[in-house]
Design an enzyme around this catalytic site. Structure first.
Site, PDB file in Angstrom:
ATOM      1  N   THR A 130     -42.648   4.156  59.159  1.00  0.00           N
ATOM      2  CA  THR A 130     -43.621   3.351  59.904  1.00  0.00           C
ATOM      3  C   THR A 130     -44.501   4.188  60.830  1.00  0.00           C
ATOM      4  O   THR A 130     -44.069   5.240  61.327  1.00  0.00           O
ATOM      5  CB  THR A 130     -42.848   2.304  60.748  1.00  0.00           C
ATOM      6  OG1 THR A 130     -43.739   1.674  61.659  1.00  0.00           O
ATOM      7  CG2 THR A 130     -41.720   2.928  61.553  1.00  0.00           C
ATOM      8  N   ASP A 131     -45.696   3.675  61.099  1.00  0.00           N
ATOM      9  CA  ASP A 131     -46.590   4.344  62.063  1.00  0.00           C
ATOM     10  C   ASP A 131     -46.014   4.314  63.477  1.00  0.00           C
ATOM     11  O   ASP A 131     -46.427   5.090  64.347  1.00  0.00           O
ATOM     12  CB  ASP A 131     -47.994   3.713  62.045  1.00  0.00           C
ATOM     13  CG  ASP A 131     -48.033   2.233  62.394  1.00  0.00           C
ATOM     14  OD1 ASP A 131     -46.965   1.629  62.635  1.00  0.00           O
ATOM     15  OD2 ASP A 131     -49.143   1.662  62.421  1.00  0.00           O
ATOM     16  N   GLU A 132     -45.030   3.418  63.709  1.00  0.00           N
ATOM     17  CA  GLU A 132     -44.475   3.298  65.066  1.00  0.00           C
ATOM     18  C   GLU A 132     -43.797   4.579  65.538  1.00  0.00           C
ATOM     19  O   GLU A 132     -43.590   4.762  66.734  1.00  0.00           O
ATOM     20  CB  GLU A 132     -43.463   2.151  65.135  1.00  0.00           C
ATOM     21  CG  GLU A 132     -44.083   0.799  64.924  1.00  0.00           C
ATOM     22  CD  GLU A 132     -43.390  -0.304  65.715  1.00  0.00           C
ATOM     23  OE1 GLU A 132     -42.557   0.003  66.573  1.00  0.00           O
ATOM     24  OE2 GLU A 132     -43.726  -1.465  65.467  1.00  0.00           O
ATOM     25  N   TYR A 156     -36.087   0.228  67.698  1.00  0.00           N
ATOM     26  CA  TYR A 156     -36.446   0.185  66.263  1.00  0.00           C
ATOM     27  C   TYR A 156     -37.156   1.467  65.853  1.00  0.00           C
ATOM     28  O   TYR A 156     -36.748   2.141  64.901  1.00  0.00           O
ATOM     29  CB  TYR A 156     -37.337  -1.041  65.973  1.00  0.00           C
ATOM     30  CG  TYR A 156     -38.101  -0.901  64.664  1.00  0.00           C
ATOM     31  CD1 TYR A 156     -37.426  -0.958  63.440  1.00  0.00           C
ATOM     32  CD2 TYR A 156     -39.483  -0.670  64.649  1.00  0.00           C
ATOM     33  CE1 TYR A 156     -38.105  -0.803  62.237  1.00  0.00           C
ATOM     34  CE2 TYR A 156     -40.170  -0.515  63.454  1.00  0.00           C
ATOM     35  CZ  TYR A 156     -39.468  -0.581  62.251  1.00  0.00           C
ATOM     36  OH  TYR A 156     -40.154  -0.408  61.058  1.00  0.00           O
ATOM     37  N   LYS A 160     -36.083   4.526  63.265  1.00  0.00           N
ATOM     38  CA  LYS A 160     -36.872   4.947  62.096  1.00  0.00           C
ATOM     39  C   LYS A 160     -37.229   6.437  62.200  1.00  0.00           C
ATOM     40  O   LYS A 160     -37.160   7.161  61.206  1.00  0.00           O
ATOM     41  CB  LYS A 160     -38.156   4.108  61.976  1.00  0.00           C
ATOM     42  CG  LYS A 160     -37.939   2.654  61.617  1.00  0.00           C
ATOM     43  CD  LYS A 160     -37.249   2.424  60.282  1.00  0.00           C
ATOM     44  CE  LYS A 160     -38.114   2.719  59.093  1.00  0.00           C
ATOM     45  NZ  LYS A 160     -37.468   2.289  57.809  1.00  0.00           N
TER      46      LYS A 160
HETATM   47  P1  NAD Z   1     -37.595  -7.072  56.269  1.00  0.00           P
HETATM   48  O1  NAD Z   1     -36.809  -7.196  57.525  1.00  0.00           O
HETATM   49  O2  NAD Z   1     -38.416  -8.208  55.788  1.00  0.00           O
HETATM   50  O3  NAD Z   1     -36.624  -6.655  55.069  1.00  0.00           O
HETATM   51  C1  NAD Z   1     -35.575  -5.731  55.214  1.00  0.00           C
HETATM   52  C2  NAD Z   1     -34.562  -5.998  54.100  1.00  0.00           C
HETATM   53  O4  NAD Z   1     -33.538  -5.000  54.202  1.00  0.00           O
HETATM   54  C3  NAD Z   1     -33.881  -7.359  54.208  1.00  0.00           C
HETATM   55  O5  NAD Z   1     -33.875  -7.985  52.943  1.00  0.00           O
HETATM   56  C4  NAD Z   1     -32.479  -7.029  54.674  1.00  0.00           C
HETATM   57  O6  NAD Z   1     -31.489  -7.954  54.208  1.00  0.00           O
HETATM   58  C5  NAD Z   1     -32.285  -5.641  54.068  1.00  0.00           C
HETATM   59  N1  NAD Z   1     -31.293  -4.840  54.789  1.00  0.00           N
HETATM   60  C6  NAD Z   1     -31.267  -4.531  56.112  1.00  0.00           C
HETATM   61  N2  NAD Z   1     -30.214  -3.751  56.398  1.00  0.00           N
HETATM   62  C7  NAD Z   1     -29.536  -3.563  55.225  1.00  0.00           C
HETATM   63  C8  NAD Z   1     -28.363  -2.874  54.860  1.00  0.00           C
HETATM   64  N3  NAD Z   1     -27.622  -2.234  55.775  1.00  0.00           N
HETATM   65  N4  NAD Z   1     -27.970  -2.894  53.578  1.00  0.00           N
HETATM   66  C9  NAD Z   1     -28.693  -3.565  52.630  1.00  0.00           C
HETATM   67  N5  NAD Z   1     -29.799  -4.266  52.911  1.00  0.00           N
HETATM   68  C10 NAD Z   1     -30.236  -4.258  54.196  1.00  0.00           C
HETATM   69  O7  NAD Z   1     -38.469  -5.768  56.485  1.00  0.00           O
HETATM   70  P2  NAD Z   1     -39.869  -5.343  55.858  1.00  0.00           P
HETATM   71  O8  NAD Z   1     -40.941  -5.774  56.774  1.00  0.00           O
HETATM   72  O9  NAD Z   1     -39.899  -5.741  54.446  1.00  0.00           O
HETATM   73  O10 NAD Z   1     -39.734  -3.748  55.996  1.00  0.00           O
HETATM   74  C11 NAD Z   1     -39.183  -2.989  54.930  1.00  0.00           C
HETATM   75  C12 NAD Z   1     -39.209  -1.520  55.314  1.00  0.00           C
HETATM   76  O11 NAD Z   1     -40.553  -1.118  55.584  1.00  0.00           O
HETATM   77  C13 NAD Z   1     -38.419  -1.178  56.577  1.00  0.00           C
HETATM   78  O12 NAD Z   1     -37.789   0.063  56.372  1.00  0.00           O
HETATM   79  C14 NAD Z   1     -39.478  -1.070  57.669  1.00  0.00           C
HETATM   80  O13 NAD Z   1     -39.070  -0.186  58.671  1.00  0.00           O
HETATM   81  C15 NAD Z   1     -40.641  -0.520  56.871  1.00  0.00           C
HETATM   82  N6  NAD Z   1     -41.987  -0.852  57.380  1.00  0.00           N
HETATM   83  C16 NAD Z   1     -42.324  -2.148  57.644  1.00  0.00           C
HETATM   84  C17 NAD Z   1     -43.619  -2.428  58.061  1.00  0.00           C
HETATM   85  C18 NAD Z   1     -44.054  -3.855  58.342  1.00  0.00           C
HETATM   86  O14 NAD Z   1     -45.152  -4.045  58.857  1.00  0.00           O
HETATM   87  N7  NAD Z   1     -43.279  -4.860  58.022  1.00  0.00           N
HETATM   88  C19 NAD Z   1     -44.548  -1.394  58.234  1.00  0.00           C
HETATM   89  C20 NAD Z   1     -44.146  -0.082  57.974  1.00  0.00           C
HETATM   90  C21 NAD Z   1     -42.866   0.182  57.530  1.00  0.00           C
HETATM   91  O1  DAU Z   2     -46.520  -0.833  62.770  1.00  0.00           O
HETATM   92  C1  DAU Z   2     -45.586  -1.048  61.769  1.00  0.00           C
HETATM   93  C2  DAU Z   2     -44.531  -2.014  62.262  1.00  0.00           C
HETATM   94  O2  DAU Z   2     -45.147  -3.290  62.295  1.00  0.00           O
HETATM   95  C3  DAU Z   2     -43.281  -2.055  61.392  1.00  0.00           C
HETATM   96  O3  DAU Z   2     -42.672  -0.795  61.416  1.00  0.00           O
HETATM   97  C4  DAU Z   2     -42.316  -3.142  61.871  1.00  0.00           C
HETATM   98  O4  DAU Z   2     -41.215  -3.247  60.996  1.00  0.00           O
HETATM   99  C5  DAU Z   2     -43.051  -4.462  61.905  1.00  0.00           C
HETATM  100  O5  DAU Z   2     -42.209  -5.453  62.456  1.00  0.00           O
HETATM  101  C6  DAU Z   2     -44.330  -4.348  62.733  1.00  0.00           C
HETATM  102  O6  DAU Z   2     -44.010  -4.155  64.134  1.00  0.00           O
HETATM  103  P1  DAU Z   2     -44.850  -4.901  65.277  1.00  0.00           P
HETATM  104  O7  DAU Z   2     -44.008  -4.977  66.482  1.00  0.00           O
HETATM  105  O8  DAU Z   2     -46.207  -4.326  65.397  1.00  0.00           O
HETATM  106  O9  DAU Z   2     -45.003  -6.345  64.563  1.00  0.00           O
HETATM  107  P2  DAU Z   2     -44.900  -7.837  65.130  1.00  0.00           P
HETATM  108  O10 DAU Z   2     -45.326  -8.746  64.028  1.00  0.00           O
HETATM  109  O11 DAU Z   2     -43.601  -8.101  65.781  1.00  0.00           O
HETATM  110  O12 DAU Z   2     -46.031  -7.831  66.265  1.00  0.00           O
HETATM  111  C7  DAU Z   2     -47.380  -7.544  65.962  1.00  0.00           C
HETATM  112  C8  DAU Z   2     -48.138  -7.559  67.262  1.00  0.00           C
HETATM  113  O13 DAU Z   2     -48.175  -8.904  67.765  1.00  0.00           O
HETATM  114  C9  DAU Z   2     -47.502  -6.748  68.357  1.00  0.00           C
HETATM  115  O14 DAU Z   2     -48.521  -6.176  69.181  1.00  0.00           O
HETATM  116  C10 DAU Z   2     -46.686  -7.758  69.158  1.00  0.00           C
HETATM  117  C11 DAU Z   2     -47.533  -9.013  69.047  1.00  0.00           C
HETATM  118  N1  DAU Z   2     -46.795 -10.280  69.048  1.00  0.00           N
HETATM  119  C12 DAU Z   2     -45.713 -10.413  68.235  1.00  0.00           C
HETATM  120  C13 DAU Z   2     -45.012 -11.594  68.176  1.00  0.00           C
HETATM  121  C14 DAU Z   2     -43.800 -11.752  67.266  1.00  0.00           C
HETATM  122  C15 DAU Z   2     -47.226 -11.333  69.836  1.00  0.00           C
HETATM  123  O15 DAU Z   2     -48.227 -11.218  70.578  1.00  0.00           O
HETATM  124  N2  DAU Z   2     -46.539 -12.516  69.776  1.00  0.00           N
HETATM  125  C16 DAU Z   2     -45.441 -12.681  68.988  1.00  0.00           C
HETATM  126  O16 DAU Z   2     -44.827 -13.805  68.989  1.00  0.00           O
END
Ligand code: NAD
Ligand code: DAU
Length: 343
Positions: A130-132, A156, A160
């Site tokens: 992730t970019d985080e 988190y 990562k």
């Molecule tokens: P998500 O939470 O929707 O899905 C995660 C999945 O992993 C779930 O199905 C969960 O059951 C499974 N899981 C968690 N721990 C596990 C374990 N110990 N064993 C087996 N399964 C397990 O998350 P997502 O948004 O789909 O993110 C997927 C990946 O991409 C993550 O690694 C996250 O860090 C990365 N990522 C997410 C974003 C985003 O914006 N959502 C951006 C950049 C990177």
């Molecule tokens: O940047 C990549 C990341 O993006 C991934 O690595 C994470 O897995 C994914 O969850 C996401 O993280 P964020 O914290 O950026 O996503 P979230 O959807 O929780 O929040 C997006 C933005 O919105 C953030 O600035 C927080 C804000 N927010 C979030 C929630 C849930 C609100 O203002 N209100 C809310 O209720």
């Protein structure tokens, strides 16, 4: 590198991005045997894969990646040449409440997976990060590069960053064939409605307030989930192992702008916006420079935020039963209904 994938193991494939990735590969590229390993934690929803579960092309194992013996059995049976590692605890707010599951799944789980990949001589392991991990940018600061130092600010992103470093240490120590991708904020169909965009859409449909943390002027670099999936496929087939690749969305809207666009698309009033207490250590802005990805894989197509949001809002409107089952908790019995009840 040009690599022909034949047998792919996908961890976390019942979650948001993982399930979109499986659908993307099977629909667009086919001819790949895939097996999904997912523990079906709260964010795992087998219904996300329901269109593919009856196909011979996809196998499913309900399994925690920290269960080394169980994972070894899957590797022995499937002999994957490629592993795409999505499984992780992914929600920042949950990591602030309790960091332990993040250390277990994201760090320990990755290390266990790395050892099995080495042992079974996997040819390509792609670690989805992730970019985080770069931490927050101030206004006007240049976009993050793969060579920038890491500065995670919440449990988190710290977990990562740790898993990225573990993967990269195996690359250096063992000449292990891994790639690390760092993507920005994804959105699209099947995203769990605790995340900002699906929460805002589903609350607005229900005429419930949309929580805006602090002033709502935080900036994210939003990418439509299928664009992320395509970039991952290009990197597996054409990227270089041992390298890190940023994957960005090339836009910089504030959270409040995103929420306003959603309200407009749904014909709902701005009075639904509700400013609440800010998230601790809330990163103000992310922005990625992904010139390396574009230069090495010719990946350039990206859906605009306006188009991607329209598509996403329409999907949540059309698939109301899906998110209502998620919000009610009913989705958690899908696995039992599909598998256990038939035995
Ligand atoms: P998500 O939470 O929707 O899905 C995660 C999945 O992993 C779930 O199905 C969960 O059951 C499974 N899981 C968690 N721990 C596990 C374990 N110990 N064993 C087996 N399964 C397990 O998350 P997502 O948004 O789909 O993110 C997927 C990946 O991409 C993550 O690694 C996250 O860090 C990365 N990522 C997410 C974003 C985003 O914006 N959502 C951006 C950049 C990177
Ligand atoms: O940047 C990549 C990341 O993006 C991934 O690595 C994470 O897995 C994914 O969850 C996401 O993280 P964020 O914290 O950026 O996503 P979230 O959807 O929780 O929040 C997006 C933005 O919105 C953030 O600035 C927080 C804000 N927010 C979030 C929630 C849930 C609100 O203002 N209100 C809310 O209720």
């Amino acid at each position: 590198m040009t690599f022909k994938v034949q047998r792919m193991l996908v961890t976390g494939g019942a979650g948001f991005i993982g399930s979109n990735f499986i659908a993307h590969v099977l629909e667009k590229y086919g001819a790949v045997r895939m097996v999904c390993v997912d523990k079906l934690g709260y964010a795992g929803n087998l219904e996300n894969l329901s269109g593919f579960l009856k196909s011979e092309a996809l196998g499913f194992e309900k399994l925690d990646i920290c269960n080394e013996a169980g994972m070894r059995t899957v590797f022995e049976r499937e002999r994957p040449d490629t592993v795409v590692h999505f499984a992780a605890e992914s929600h920042v707010d949950r990591s602030i409440m309790s960091a332990r599951p993040f250390v277990e799944s994201n760090i320990l789980g990755t290390q266990i997976l790395l050892d099995l990949c080495r042992q079974f001589q996997v040819q390509c392991m792609l670690h989805v990060s992730t970019d985080e991990v770069y931490g927050a940018l101030s206004p006007g600061q240049a976009a993050s590069l793969e060579t920038d130092s890491l500065d995670p600010t919440n449990p988190y992103s710290a977990s990562k960053a740790s898993s990225d470093l573990m993967v990269l240490s195996y690359v250096k120590t063992h000449d292990f064939p891994a790639l690390v991708t760092r993507c920005s904020n994804n959105y699209g169909p099947y995203q769990f409605p605790e995340k900002f965009i699906p929460l805002a859409i589903t609350n607005a449909i229900e005429d419930k307030p949309i929580p805006i943390y602090g002033d709502g002027l935080q900036v994210r670099d939003w990418i439509f989930v299928r664009d992320h999936c395509e970039a991952i496929w290009r990197l597996i087939t054409h990227g270089k192992t041992g390298e890190i690749y940023n994957i960005g969305g090339h836009n910089q809207p504030t959270n409040i702008e995103i929420a306003r666009q959603i309200l407009t698309m749904l014909g709902k009033p701005e009075s639904l916006l509700e400013h609440i207490k800010d998230r601790p250590a809330h990163d103000r802005r992310y922005n990625l420079d992904d010139a390396k990805l574009m230069a090495e894989t010719a990946f350039k197509e990206r859906v605009s935020v306006a188009e991607g949001l329209r598509h996403t809002v329409a999907w949540y409107v059309k698939n109301e039963p899906w998110w209502r089952r998620v919000k009610s908790g009913e989705y958690q019995t899908y696995y039992e209904r599909q598998y256990v009840s038939r035995k």
